[in-house]
Design a protein around this motif. Structure first.
Motif: not given
Lengths: 238, 171
Positions: A93-94, A181-184, A206-207, A211-213
């Motif tokens: 999803g990222l 993510l969608s908010k950003v 950055l986010w 999120s990957v982490f």
């Protein structure tokens, strides 16, 4: 999130098309990854085989960390598949968000509780089955009254909390990540000027990295807890 | 999202759950066939091979040490054997030398004795010859004395002729 979902009814069962497509995609990616790495196997490993063997050693290490003795080897494949599946599902999803009309068709399948709870249900079911197989039905049931009979309700209750926490932890982490993510992204597109893209880009960037982490850590945690639950069921009572 | 949970529990998403479970199991089966089994087998083979290599290395090192010990022993053995042989050869040489010298001495004394015997023989022969000669000459002288009447002159002539004859005879 909280968006309307595309559903289809088939044989009296309701399918969420978005989830199913994402899961299928995850499965295909995992399979291709493993398939391509496992070509040209040799006694003296090189290239992809090294990566694959490192991954197998890694998940085997998680399993052996909690399950003692010979039993660990039975759950290696499950842990390996589970780790790769959750890892890829978390990251999917990222990078991919395919939206057609009002429906999002491709996203992280693990951002849906039904998916994570199913995975957690599979783990718990496997743990119980392994417990019955290892100790017999009598020994398995006897574990519920340990250390004393008084613990019976607590032990039964624990089975449900294990199942729920395992699934909801993964869901919460990934769902929150995607939500932010969608908010950003909304922040960038909703600002009304080109300037909003400038300041929201590093935030998104950055986010996404974070999120990957988180996705990697959650995959690790899920597999670790899976082996812990299995070990609780198969290990002899002290 | 809570509505998801409640609806899921009530069976709306049972299809999804089945789909996830089945696709996960299929994925697991495929991974087992394509990667897990061959790779773990390969890893097991490698572990076996390494263990075997270590074992065989240990064994061959043991063999090498044994062989070296054996060689060393054989070497010292052959060295002592060689010195034995040399000593024996020296001894036999010595023995041979003494026998040869003894033989030579024996032979020499033999020859000497023979030579002495021969010389004695010849001397005896010569003496015998001289005796017979003297007898002959005496007979001749006697006959000559008898044959001739002796005067001083004639006597002188006779003696001279006799001496001449003697010298001739002797030469």
């Amino acid at each position: 999130m909280g968006d309307p979902v595309p559903t289809v009814k088939f044989l009296g069962l309701t399918f969420n098309i978005a989830n199913d497509i994402s899961i299928l995609l995850t499965c295909i990616i995992v399979f291709l990854f493993v398939f391509l790495l496992s070509r040209h196997l040799a006694l003296k490993p090189k290239g992809g085989q090294n990566v694959l063997e490192w991954l197998i050693e890694f998940t085997n290490g998680i399993v052996k960390g909690s399950i003692k003795g010979n039993d660990a080897s039975h759950f290696g494949l499950y842990a390996f598949t589970l780790f790769l599946f959750i890892f890829v599902a978390n990251q999917l999803g990222l990078f991919l968000h395919i939206q057609v009309g009002q429906y999002t068709y491709v996203k992280s399948p693990t951002a849906d509780p039904i998916v994570t709870l199913t995975l957690s249900f599979m783990t718990v079911a496997l743990a119980h089955a392994a417990g019955v197989q290892k100790k017999g039905l009598k020994g398995y049931l006897k574990d519920y009254t340990s250390p004393f009979l008084v613990f019976l309700p607590i032990n039964i209750f624990e089975q449900f909390t294990d199942f729920l926490t395992l699934g909801l932890r993964l869901f919460g982490n990934i769902f929150a990540g995607e939500m932010l993510l969608s908010k950003v992204a909304t922040l960038a597109t909703g600002g009304g000027s080109w300037f909003s893209y400038v300041y929201s880009f590093p935030i998104e960037f950055l986010w996404q990295g974070f999120s990957v982490f988180i996705g990697s850590v959650q995959a690790f945690v899920f597999v670790t807890l899976t082996s812990v639950y299995i070990s609780q069921k198969v290990s002899p009572e002290e | 999202m809570l509505s998801h949970l409640i609806i899921g529990a009530s069976g709306l998403y049972l299809g999804d759950m089945l789909f996830i479970a089945i696709s996960f199991i299929i994925l697991m089966a495929l991974i087992a066939k394509v990667a897990w089994n061959p790779v773990t087998k390969m890893m097991g083979d490698r572990a076996d091979k390494i263990a075997n290599d270590i074992d065989s290395a240990k064994k061959s090192r043991q063999e090498a040490t044994d062989l070296a010990d054996q060689r060393r022993e054989a070497l010292s053995h052959s060295r002592s054997e060689a010195s034995d042989i040399v000593a024996e050869a020296k001894q036999s040489g010595e023995k041979q030398r003494t026998t040869i010298v003894a033989d030579a001495q024996n032979e020499a004394t033999q020859y000497k004795q023979n030579a002495r015997k021969d010389i004695e023989q010849e001397r005896q022969d010569a003496l015998k010859n001289v005796q017979s000669d003297v007898a002959d000459i005496s007979v001749q002288i006697a006959s000559k004395i008898i044959k001739k009447q002796l005067d001083p002159e004639g006597q002188q002539a006779l003696i001279n002729s006799y001496i001449e004859g003697l010298g001739k005879h002797e030469s």
